[in-house]
Design a protein around this motif. Structure first.
Motif, PDB file in Angstrom:
ATOM      1  N   SER A  83       0.697  -1.300   0.073  1.00  0.00           N
ATOM      2  CA  SER A  83      -0.063  -0.025  -0.062  1.00  0.00           C
ATOM      3  C   SER A  83       0.815   1.128   0.043  1.00  0.00           C
ATOM      4  N   LEU A  84       0.452   2.213  -0.783  1.00  0.00           N
ATOM      5  CA  LEU A  84       1.353   3.423  -0.761  1.00  0.00           C
ATOM      6  C   LEU A  84       0.565   4.514   0.051  1.00  0.00           C
ATOM      7  N   THR A  85       1.481   5.435   0.774  1.00  0.00           N
ATOM      8  CA  THR A  85       0.933   6.357   1.634  1.00  0.00           C
ATOM      9  C   THR A  85       0.422   7.587   0.720  1.00  0.00           C
ATOM     10  N   PRO A  86      -0.621   8.407   1.382  1.00  0.00           N
ATOM     11  CA  PRO A  86      -0.890   9.492   0.633  1.00  0.00           C
ATOM     12  C   PRO A  86       0.228  10.486   0.079  1.00  0.00           C
ATOM     13  N   GLU A  87       1.476  10.442   0.862  1.00  0.00           N
ATOM     14  CA  GLU A  87       2.503  11.224   0.410  1.00  0.00           C
ATOM     15  C   GLU A  87       3.073  10.770  -0.733  1.00  0.00           C
ATOM     16  N   GLN A  88       3.278   9.417  -0.713  1.00  0.00           N
ATOM     17  CA  GLN A  88       3.866   8.714  -2.025  1.00  0.00           C
ATOM     18  C   GLN A  88       2.949   8.695  -3.301  1.00  0.00           C
ATOM     19  N   VAL A  89       1.788   8.777  -2.982  1.00  0.00           N
ATOM     20  CA  VAL A  89       0.851   9.034  -4.055  1.00  0.00           C
ATOM     21  C   VAL A  89       1.042  10.382  -5.065  1.00  0.00           C
ATOM     22  N   LYS A  90       0.981  11.376  -3.642  1.00  0.00           N
ATOM     23  CA  LYS A  90       0.962  12.871  -4.327  1.00  0.00           C
ATOM     24  C   LYS A  90       2.499  12.881  -4.854  1.00  0.00           C
ATOM     25  N   THR A  91       3.631  12.344  -4.594  1.00  0.00           N
ATOM     26  CA  THR A  91       4.794  12.573  -5.081  1.00  0.00           C
ATOM     27  C   THR A  91       4.794  11.827  -6.600  1.00  0.00           C
ATOM     28  N   SER A  92       4.317  10.759  -6.751  1.00  0.00           N
ATOM     29  CA  SER A  92       3.888   9.989  -8.086  1.00  0.00           C
ATOM     30  C   SER A  92       3.222  10.968  -9.009  1.00  0.00           C
TER      31      SER A  92
END
Length: 213
Positions: free
Chosen positions: A71-80
């Motif tokens: 699972s990706l964190t919200p911060e990782q999704v935002k960075t992507s």
């Protein structure tokens, strides 16, 4: 925005970038079709995979012979999403269809076009649905922008007209009446200072002879 009945046919455009479908509901619809061409790079394909992971909120990790979903964190999704956007800062006219899709997918939903290959913005498309004034079109508009007070109020107003039609089915008319009341009340809560919304709410109250506090 799907067809309301089965399809009779589906055909690609000559350039392979769109598909037109014809349905038994007596409508035809045009869809964008994302295809990879020789102009797309390996980096574009990897960004497409990154977009898929960001959209799903999970990433595929390989550990020896095993493949696991993380699972990706919200911060990782935002960075992507920011990484994808940074790769396509040039005008859409200079991008391939796949690149336009990538850019569109991470763009602001409120200001982007209605689809990757369209030149019509979401706000323009919503305004066109309001001008057309059909129940079907306004329902589609609410699916695109559920918190749009004007669209909500206009749909309620159209349903009020339907509720009063003499040839309407009594049960459907009763549902339309209730929905017209609910939608215009909700629209007023979303935009209490909007004159157009207030006017549409007042019209529904008067037409349906609703009791107000």
């Amino acid at each position: 925005m799907k067809h309301e009945d089965g399809l009779n046919s589906a055909q690609f455009s000559p350039d392979g970038q769109r598909v037109v479908t014809a349905s038994r509901d007596k409508t035809a619809r045009l869809w964008d079709a994302m295809t990879v061409t020789h102009k797309d790079t390996r980096e574009d394909i990897l960004l497409f995979a990154e977009l898929a992971e960001a959209t799903g909120g999970v990433a595929l990790e390989t550990d020896g012979q095993a493949e696991n979903l993380k699972s990706l964190t919200p911060e990782q999704v935002k960075t992507s999403r920011e990484n994808i956007a940074a790769n396509f800062l040039v005008p859409p006219s200079k991008l391939t269809a796949l690149q336009r899709f990538l850019k569109w997918s991470v763009a602001d939903r409120r200001s982007r076009t209605i689809s990757p290959l369209s030149q019509v913005t979401v706000s323009e498309w919503l305004e066109n649905r309001i001008k057309e004034g059909t129940v079907e079109g306004l329902r589609a508009a609410i699916q695109v922008d559920p918190s749009n007070a004007r669209v909500t109020a206009h749909l309620g107003r159209r349903l009020a007209d339907y509720a009063l039609k003499q040839d309407s089915d009594p049960d459907e008319a009763r549902r339309a009446r209730g929905e017209a009341d609910c939608l215009t009340r909700r629209a007023l809560k979303l935009a209490p200072d909007n004159d157009e919304v207030r006017k549409l709410r007042d019209e529904v109250i008067k037409l349906l002879e609703l009791k107000t506090n």
